[in-house]
Design a protein around this motif. Structure first.
Motif, PDB file in Angstrom:
ATOM      1  N   TRP A 147       0.970  -1.083   0.008  1.00 55.40           N
ATOM      2  CA  TRP A 147      -0.049  -0.101   0.086  1.00 55.40           C
ATOM      3  C   TRP A 147       0.915   1.444  -0.099  1.00 55.40           C
ATOM      4  O   TRP A 147       1.850   1.181   0.650  1.00 55.40           O
ATOM      5  CB  TRP A 147      -0.807   0.142   1.210  1.00 55.40           C
ATOM      6  CG  TRP A 147      -1.892  -1.031   1.315  1.00 55.40           C
ATOM      7  CD1 TRP A 147      -1.965  -2.525   1.974  1.00 55.40           C
ATOM      8  CD2 TRP A 147      -3.021  -1.179   0.420  1.00 55.40           C
ATOM      9  NE1 TRP A 147      -2.787  -3.237   1.619  1.00 55.40           N
ATOM     10  CE2 TRP A 147      -3.733  -2.593   0.916  1.00 55.40           C
ATOM     11  CE3 TRP A 147      -3.613  -0.478  -0.353  1.00 55.40           C
ATOM     12  CZ2 TRP A 147      -4.692  -2.883   0.116  1.00 55.40           C
ATOM     13  CZ3 TRP A 147      -4.878  -0.868  -0.949  1.00 55.40           C
ATOM     14  CH2 TRP A 147      -5.441  -2.022  -0.759  1.00 55.40           C
TER      15      TRP A 147
ATOM     16  N   ARG B 284       1.132   7.736   3.250  1.00 57.36           N
ATOM     17  CA  ARG B 284       0.226   8.867   3.014  1.00 57.36           C
ATOM     18  C   ARG B 284       0.827   9.770   2.197  1.00 57.36           C
ATOM     19  O   ARG B 284       0.148  10.654   1.365  1.00 57.36           O
ATOM     20  CB  ARG B 284       0.187   9.175   4.454  1.00 57.36           C
ATOM     21  CG  ARG B 284      -0.727  10.455   4.706  1.00 57.36           C
ATOM     22  CD  ARG B 284      -1.033  10.910   6.183  1.00 57.36           C
ATOM     23  NE  ARG B 284      -1.848  12.152   6.234  1.00 57.36           N
ATOM     24  CZ  ARG B 284      -3.121  11.975   6.352  1.00 57.36           C
ATOM     25  NH1 ARG B 284      -3.701  10.987   6.180  1.00 57.36           N
ATOM     26  NH2 ARG B 284      -3.533  13.090   6.458  1.00 57.36           N
TER      27      ARG B 284
ATOM     28  N   GLU C  86       2.849   9.541  -0.365  1.00 57.22           N
ATOM     29  CA  GLU C  86       2.937   9.004  -1.725  1.00 57.22           C
ATOM     30  C   GLU C  86       1.500   9.366  -2.373  1.00 57.22           C
ATOM     31  O   GLU C  86       1.329   9.743  -3.570  1.00 57.22           O
ATOM     32  CB  GLU C  86       3.170   7.634  -2.002  1.00 57.22           C
ATOM     33  CG  GLU C  86       4.700   7.463  -1.643  1.00 57.22           C
ATOM     34  CD  GLU C  86       4.780   5.643  -1.779  1.00 57.22           C
ATOM     35  OE1 GLU C  86       6.044   5.499  -2.028  1.00 57.22           O
ATOM     36  OE2 GLU C  86       3.842   5.022  -1.622  1.00 57.22           O
ATOM     37  N   THR C  87       0.338   8.997  -1.396  1.00 60.46           N
ATOM     38  CA  THR C  87      -0.943   9.349  -1.868  1.00 60.46           C
ATOM     39  C   THR C  87      -1.245  10.812  -2.074  1.00 60.46           C
ATOM     40  O   THR C  87      -1.956  11.218  -3.101  1.00 60.46           O
ATOM     41  CB  THR C  87      -1.876   8.688  -0.746  1.00 60.46           C
ATOM     42  OG1 THR C  87      -1.514   7.297  -0.471  1.00 60.46           O
ATOM     43  CG2 THR C  87      -3.376   8.962  -1.086  1.00 60.46           C
TER      44      THR C  87
ATOM     45  N   THR D  74       0.611  12.051  -5.381  1.00 61.18           N
ATOM     46  CA  THR D  74      -0.131  11.567  -6.418  1.00 61.18           C
ATOM     47  C   THR D  74      -1.524  12.343  -6.712  1.00 61.18           C
ATOM     48  O   THR D  74      -1.737  12.618  -7.821  1.00 61.18           O
ATOM     49  CB  THR D  74      -0.362  10.037  -6.228  1.00 61.18           C
ATOM     50  OG1 THR D  74       0.600   9.170  -5.972  1.00 61.18           O
ATOM     51  CG2 THR D  74      -1.093   9.316  -7.435  1.00 61.18           C
TER      52      THR D  74
END
Length: 65
Positions: free
Chosen positions: A22, A25, A27-28, A31
Motif C-alpha cells: 500500500w 500517506r 505518496e498518496t 499523487t
C-alpha cells in the motif's frame, strides 16, 4: 476448471491481499496533487482547443450565411 470452495476462496483472497504494497500517506498526497495539476492543465488545453474549433466553425458558418 476446478471448483473452489468459498472458504478456500476467502483464504486465497486474504493471502493475495497480504502481498499488496500500500502507498504511504505522503505518496498518496503527492499523487493526488499531481492528478489535480494534470487535470487543470488538460482542462485549460481542451478549453483552448474548443475555443479554436468554435471560432473556425463560426467563421465557416459566417461564410455560408
Amino acid at each position: 476448471m476446478a471448483k473452489t470452495s468459498p472458504a478456500e476462496y476467502i483464504s486465497q483472497v486474504r493471502a493475495e491481499a497480504r502481498k499488496v504494497v500500500w502507498p504511504t500517506r505522503k505518496e498518496t498526497i503527492q499523487t493526488a496533487i499531481m492528478v489535480l495539476i494534470m487535470t487543470t492543465i488538460l482542462a485549460f488545453f481542451f478549453l483552448g482547443v474548443d475555443t479554436v474549433f468554435r471560432s473556425i466553425v463560426n467563421f465557416l458558418i459566417g461564410l455560408i450565411g
